[in-house]
Write a protein that holds these residues in place. Structure first.
Motif, short mmCIF file in Angstrom:
data_model
loop_
_atom_site.label_atom_id
_atom_site.label_comp_id
_atom_site.label_asym_id
_atom_site.label_seq_id
_atom_site.Cartn_x
_atom_site.Cartn_y
_atom_site.Cartn_z
N THR A 1 0.86 -1.14 0.00
CA THR A 1 0.00 0.08 -0.14
C THR A 1 1.06 1.45 -0.09
OG1 THR A 1 -0.22 0.28 2.27
CG2 THR A 1 -1.92 -1.24 1.16
N LEU A 2 2.03 1.17 0.01
CA LEU A 2 3.23 2.53 -0.12
C LEU A 2 4.03 2.25 -1.27
CD1 LEU A 2 4.88 2.01 3.56
CD2 LEU A 2 2.87 3.63 2.88
N GLY A 3 3.58 1.33 -2.05
CA GLY A 3 4.06 1.26 -3.59
C GLY A 3 5.13 0.45 -3.77
N LEU A 4 5.39 -0.53 -2.85
CA LEU A 4 6.39 -1.49 -2.98
C LEU A 4 6.04 -2.78 -3.48
CD1 LEU A 4 8.50 -1.20 0.47
CD2 LEU A 4 8.88 -0.34 -1.74
N ASP A 5 6.97 -3.40 -4.45
CA ASP A 5 6.55 -4.85 -4.93
C ASP A 5 7.56 -5.81 -3.88
OD1 ASP A 5 5.72 -6.94 -6.38
OD2 ASP A 5 6.78 -6.26 -8.08
N HIS A 6 7.45 -6.99 -4.44
CA HIS A 6 8.48 -7.93 -3.54
C HIS A 6 9.75 -7.80 -3.92
CE1 HIS A 6 4.42 -10.17 -4.52
NE2 HIS A 6 4.41 -9.73 -3.18
N GLN A 7 10.60 -8.30 -3.14
CA GLN A 7 12.15 -8.42 -3.67
C GLN A 7 12.50 -9.74 -4.13
OE1 GLN A 7 15.28 -6.92 -0.73
NE2 GLN A 7 13.93 -5.70 0.14
N ASP A 8 11.79 -10.65 -3.80
CA ASP A 8 12.06 -12.10 -4.42
C ASP A 8 10.48 -12.73 -4.43
OD1 ASP A 8 13.60 -14.45 -5.18
OD2 ASP A 8 13.05 -15.13 -3.27
N GLU A 9 10.39 -13.58 -5.33
CA GLU A 9 8.95 -14.59 -5.34
C GLU A 9 9.16 -15.98 -5.51
OE1 GLU A 9 8.55 -11.88 -8.47
OE2 GLU A 9 7.80 -10.36 -7.15
N ILE A 10 10.33 -16.35 -5.10
CA ILE A 10 10.66 -17.71 -5.09
C ILE A 10 10.60 -18.26 -3.68
CG2 ILE A 10 12.22 -19.80 -6.05
CD1 ILE A 10 13.23 -17.84 -8.04
N LYS A 11 9.57 -18.97 -3.37
CA LYS A 11 9.19 -19.41 -1.88
C LYS A 11 10.46 -20.32 -1.36
CE LYS A 11 4.70 -19.05 -0.72
NZ LYS A 11 3.41 -19.69 0.02
N THR A 12 11.12 -21.06 -2.34
CA THR A 12 12.31 -21.83 -1.75
C THR A 12 13.72 -21.15 -1.57
OG1 THR A 12 12.46 -22.80 -3.89
CG2 THR A 12 11.03 -23.92 -2.61
N ASN A 13 13.71 -20.04 -1.92
CA ASN A 13 14.76 -19.15 -1.87
C ASN A 13 15.25 -19.23 -0.29
OD1 ASN A 13 15.39 -19.48 -4.37
ND2 ASN A 13 14.85 -17.11 -4.68
N ALA A 14 16.40 -18.79 0.11
CA ALA A 14 16.75 -18.33 1.33
C ALA A 14 16.06 -16.98 1.68
CB ALA A 14 18.19 -18.32 1.47
N ASN A 15 15.50 -16.84 2.75
CA ASN A 15 15.13 -15.63 2.92
C ASN A 15 15.99 -14.43 3.10
OD1 ASN A 15 12.88 -17.24 3.80
ND2 ASN A 15 13.02 -16.71 6.12
N LEU A 16 15.68 -13.18 2.48
CA LEU A 16 16.36 -12.10 2.30
C LEU A 16 16.36 -11.20 3.76
CD1 LEU A 16 15.24 -11.07 -1.12
CD2 LEU A 16 17.55 -12.17 -0.32
N GLY A 17 15.46 -11.62 4.57
CA GLY A 17 15.59 -10.90 5.81
C GLY A 17 14.39 -9.79 5.57
N THR A 18 13.55 -9.91 4.97
CA THR A 18 12.27 -8.95 4.58
C THR A 18 11.02 -9.47 4.34
OG1 THR A 18 11.42 -7.26 2.92
CG2 THR A 18 13.00 -8.57 2.16
N CYS A 19 9.95 -8.83 5.04
CA CYS A 19 8.69 -9.31 4.70
C CYS A 19 8.26 -8.95 3.15
CB CYS A 19 7.64 -8.53 5.64
SG CYS A 19 7.54 -6.83 5.15
N PRO B 1 8.71 -17.81 7.23
CA PRO B 1 8.98 -16.43 7.64
C PRO B 1 9.79 -16.51 8.80
CG PRO B 1 6.57 -17.04 7.92
CD PRO B 1 7.05 -18.06 7.21
N SER B 2 9.88 -17.43 9.67
CA SER B 2 10.67 -17.20 11.03
C SER B 2 11.95 -17.33 10.63
CB SER B 2 10.09 -18.28 11.95
OG SER B 2 10.43 -19.51 11.54
N GLY B 3 12.30 -18.05 9.75
CA GLY B 3 13.88 -18.44 9.48
C GLY B 3 14.36 -19.47 10.33
N THR B 4 13.55 -20.30 10.93
CA THR B 4 13.98 -21.21 12.04
C THR B 4 13.83 -22.54 11.83
OG1 THR B 4 11.76 -21.13 13.00
CG2 THR B 4 13.53 -19.51 13.95
N LEU B 5 13.14 -22.97 10.62
CA LEU B 5 12.66 -24.50 10.29
C LEU B 5 13.87 -24.98 9.46
CD1 LEU B 5 8.93 -23.95 9.40
CD2 LEU B 5 9.99 -24.46 11.64
N GLY B 6 14.81 -24.24 9.22
CA GLY B 6 15.82 -24.85 8.13
C GLY B 6 15.71 -24.99 6.82
N THR B 7 14.53 -24.65 6.37
CA THR B 7 14.08 -24.55 4.86
C THR B 7 14.52 -23.36 4.22
OG1 THR B 7 11.84 -23.73 5.44
CG2 THR B 7 12.21 -26.07 5.41
N ASN B 8 14.66 -22.26 4.75
CA ASN B 8 14.72 -21.10 3.84
C ASN B 8 16.24 -20.15 4.61
OD1 ASN B 8 11.73 -21.62 3.49
ND2 ASN B 8 11.99 -20.22 1.98
#
Ligand code: ZN
Ligand code: ZN
Length: 283
Positions: free
Chosen positions: A151-169, A176-183
């Motif tokens: 709603t502020l005009g931003l798009d996603h930084q990444d759209e591949i769900k299996t990629n390592a988290n970039l540290g952004t929502c 999203p927690s970065g604790t399961l060992g998958t991302n």
């Protein structure tokens, strides 16, 4: 002679490559450059139509995005039926409800007039948040933060769900927690420095006008006179959860599903809908 020309060409192509990198980073992370018009400080109002379980997440997202230099946000009391979540000119309505097995966790719908945002809604689907998989602080933080980022005009930084988290929502993930060992180990529950930098880029210019409801010291409601002198905000007769009201897919995710939908309305108003789908096996 030949050498020096070659050097110049190399330097030139390096500069062009750097320029393209900068442009594409901007292009991929702002959505079509859309933004709230401003002459000075912006305070975007988020009207609270969410169930009590969401209040703290909305508050956190508001604090997170207010850390950006050009944008302040505040949460105000809402008066919408969250099941329909109709928009209000000049602000953002935030809703939660049991929208049913729609396939989506959250959506952000943004109305623009010639690239300037005039209204938006955020809706999160309690049908899925009742499931243990999604009923976690991390999933609530990520989706709430991401939809508000749209709603502020931003798009996603990444759209591949299996990629390592970039540290952004603003990054699709299965963890999203970065604790399961998958991302990887980064949390995707809050914005990161790149999001804040992107907002500085988007909001660096003076538009010469600004909606009264986005000024720092107002109630967040726009005057009727101002509404009629500007663009008429279309009233939606379709509930927000009806995909037929979203228009056509203008961007696809890796599975070929629409992730952003666009629709042209009357009076030059464009409607853009960002969708956060559940994982397919959760349908
Ligand atoms: Zn502008
Ligand atoms: Zn999104």
């Amino acid at each position: 002679m030949r050498n020096s020309i070659r050097k110049v060409c190399l330097a030139g192509s390096a500069a062009i490559a750097a320029l393209f990198a900068a442009v594409s980073a901007n292009a991929t992370h702002s959505w079509a450059g859309m933004h709230w018009a401003r002459t000075g400080t912006l305070n975007i109002r988020y009207a609270d139509n969410v169930s009590p379980a969401w209040d703290s997440y909305l508050a956190t997202a508001s604090v997170d995005w207010t850390k950006s230099v050009p944008i302040d946000t505040s949460v105000i009391q809402g008066s919408r039926n969250p099941y329909y979540c109709n928009g209000t000119y000049g602000r953002v309505e935030v809703c939660s409800s049991q929208y049913g097995t729609t396939g989506w966790l959250g959506i952000a719908q943004v109305w623009t007039s010639y690239g300037h945002i005039i209204a938006a809604i955020v809706a999160v689907n309690d049908t899925y948040y009742a499931n243990t998989r999604y009923n976690t602080p991390a999933w609530r933080h990520e989706v709430k933060c991401q939809e508000i980022g749209h709603t502020l005009g931003l798009d996603h930084q990444d759209e591949i769900k299996t990629n390592a988290n970039l540290g952004t929502c603003m990054d699709y993930t299965s963890d999203p927690s970065g604790t399961l060992g998958t991302n990887g180990v980064l949390s995707n529950e809050h914005p990161n420095a790149h999001d804040y930098q992107q907002l500085v880029t988007i909001y660096s210019h003076n538009d010469g006008w600004q909606l009264s409801s986005t000024r720092p010291a107002t109630t967040g409601l726009i005057s009727i006179a101002e509404q009629s002198s500007r663009i008429q905000f279309p009233r939606s007769t379709d509930p927000v959860f009806n995909p037929r009201s979203w228009g056509r897919a203008v961007a696809l995710d890796r599975r070929g599903r629409g992730r952003v939908f666009g629709r042209s309305l009357a009076n030059g108003v464009e409607q853009t809908t960002f969708v956060t789908w559940t994982d397919p096996y959760d349908r």
